[in-house]
Design a protein around this motif. Structure first.
Motif, PDB file in Angstrom:
ATOM      1  N   ASN A 127      71.479  46.814  29.678  1.00  0.00           N
ATOM      2  CA  ASN A 127      70.738  47.180  28.471  1.00  0.00           C
ATOM      3  C   ASN A 127      69.686  46.103  28.205  1.00  0.00           C
ATOM      4  OD1 ASN A 127      69.962  48.261  25.940  1.00  0.00           O
ATOM      5  ND2 ASN A 127      71.455  46.958  24.901  1.00  0.00           N
ATOM      6  N   GLY A 156      80.015  43.424  28.849  1.00  0.00           N
ATOM      7  CA  GLY A 156      80.092  42.665  27.606  1.00  0.00           C
ATOM      8  C   GLY A 156      79.313  41.372  27.629  1.00  0.00           C
ATOM      9  N   HIS A 157      78.764  40.996  28.794  1.00  0.00           N
ATOM     10  CA  HIS A 157      78.012  39.743  28.902  1.00  0.00           C
ATOM     11  C   HIS A 157      76.656  39.888  28.224  1.00  0.00           C
ATOM     12  CE1 HIS A 157      77.399  35.840  31.097  1.00  0.00           C
ATOM     13  NE2 HIS A 157      76.155  36.133  30.744  1.00  0.00           N
ATOM     14  N   SER A 158      76.298  38.922  27.403  1.00  0.00           N
ATOM     15  CA  SER A 158      74.980  38.864  26.757  1.00  0.00           C
ATOM     16  C   SER A 158      74.142  37.786  27.429  1.00  0.00           C
ATOM     17  CB  SER A 158      75.117  38.553  25.264  1.00  0.00           C
ATOM     18  OG  SER A 158      75.750  39.621  24.582  1.00  0.00           O
ATOM     19  N   HIS A 160      71.055  35.419  27.034  1.00  0.00           N
ATOM     20  CA  HIS A 160      70.163  34.837  26.042  1.00  0.00           C
ATOM     21  C   HIS A 160      69.009  34.114  26.732  1.00  0.00           C
ATOM     22  CE1 HIS A 160      74.063  35.265  23.904  1.00  0.00           C
ATOM     23  NE2 HIS A 160      73.272  35.652  22.912  1.00  0.00           N
ATOM     24  N   THR A 180      68.779  37.269  22.204  1.00  0.00           N
ATOM     25  CA  THR A 180      69.290  38.051  23.330  1.00  0.00           C
ATOM     26  C   THR A 180      68.148  38.755  24.052  1.00  0.00           C
ATOM     27  OG1 THR A 180      71.397  38.417  22.185  1.00  0.00           O
ATOM     28  CG2 THR A 180      70.857  39.915  23.988  1.00  0.00           C
ATOM     29  N   THR A 183      71.909  42.762  27.786  1.00  0.00           N
ATOM     30  CA  THR A 183      73.373  42.772  27.805  1.00  0.00           C
ATOM     31  C   THR A 183      73.836  43.707  28.915  1.00  0.00           C
ATOM     32  OG1 THR A 183      73.557  44.625  26.248  1.00  0.00           O
ATOM     33  CG2 THR A 183      73.515  42.395  25.310  1.00  0.00           C
ATOM     34  N   ALA A 185      76.361  46.495  29.127  1.00  0.00           N
ATOM     35  CA  ALA A 185      77.153  47.290  28.192  1.00  0.00           C
ATOM     36  C   ALA A 185      78.006  48.311  28.925  1.00  0.00           C
ATOM     37  CB  ALA A 185      76.227  48.004  27.208  1.00  0.00           C
TER      38      ALA A 185
END
Length: 231
Positions: A127, A156-158, A160, A180, A183, A185
């Motif tokens: 995403n 679930g990893h974001s 940045h 961010t 991600t 998702a």
């Protein structure tokens, strides 16, 4: 980093709609060079050359050298007006870039090694929150893009902005938070429910469509009644 692209131009003596229209009829695009507290310069560029540069991509994040009247101006493209019908350029604005100046510019973001992300292999989706990020940098240090590897990243990893390795002198315009960029998702429950609902809604219609055909086949298979015996 990339070298400046040279664009040949011609000086224009006058502004105005009539002059601009005449310039376009000659196969050229009227434009202007401004900035650095100098007088704006009216120019025109070959429409095919300008269109070629536009089609290369990242037009507004590349450094150009515009040559005309025996001189060269180091510039960044800041605006291109397109014809609403043909989608061809009809005017271009360039901003002068002086030595030692710092520019504010959007840089594309690339994501590599997606096939090495366990999260994506499990059905996760990349995403992308920001396809471009705005930076402050020196004209000589404008990167073609910034990139990051997705290797090892789970659902679930974001990702940045602090995770990117930026060239020296390149700093994000937003500096008060670690924002961010993307991600990984999981597929949403809503998507799964939508697919199930569509399948459930389609089932009665399919059954109804199949019923007449099934009845016809049954009628064809039924043996004809024997005539009554004469007494």
């Amino acid at each position: 980093m990339r070298d400046a692209t040279t664009i040949a131009a011609e000086a224009r003596s006058r502004a105005g709609k009539g002059t601009a229209r005449a310039t376009r009829l000659k196969g050229r695009v009227p434009g202007v060079i401004y900035g650095e507290k100098q007088t704006p310069e009216l120019i025109s560029v070959d429409s095919r050359e300008l269109l070629k540069e536009l089609n290369k991509g990242n037009f507004f994040s590349r450094l150009f050298t515009v040559e005309f009247s025996g001189k060269a101006e180091r510039v960044l493209a800041r605006d291109v007006q397109l014809d609403p019908v043909s989608d061809r350029p009809i005017h271009v604005d360039f901003q002068r870039i002086g030595k030692g100046s710092r520019v504010r510019i959007f840089i594309p973001v690339h994501f590599t090694e997606q096939d090495q992300s366990p999260g994506i292999k499990k059905g996760g989706v990349l995403n992308i929150v920001r396809h471009e990020v705005e930076f402050f940098c020196q004209p000589e240090s404008i990167p073609e893009s910034i990139s990051i590897s997705l290797s090892g990243m789970e659902i679930g990893h974001s990702i940045h902005i602090s995770a990117f390795e930026l060239p020296g002198g390149v700093k994000p315009v937003i500096q008060d938070r670690d924002f961010t960029v993307a991600t990984i998702a999981a597929p949403t429950k809503e998507d799964e429910k939508l697919v199930a609902a569509e399948a459930a809604a389609a089932a009665p219609a399919a059954a109804a469509a199949a019923a007449p055909a099934a009845g016809a086949k049954a009628a064809d298979a039924k043996p004809a009644a024997k005539p009554a015996a004469k007494k």
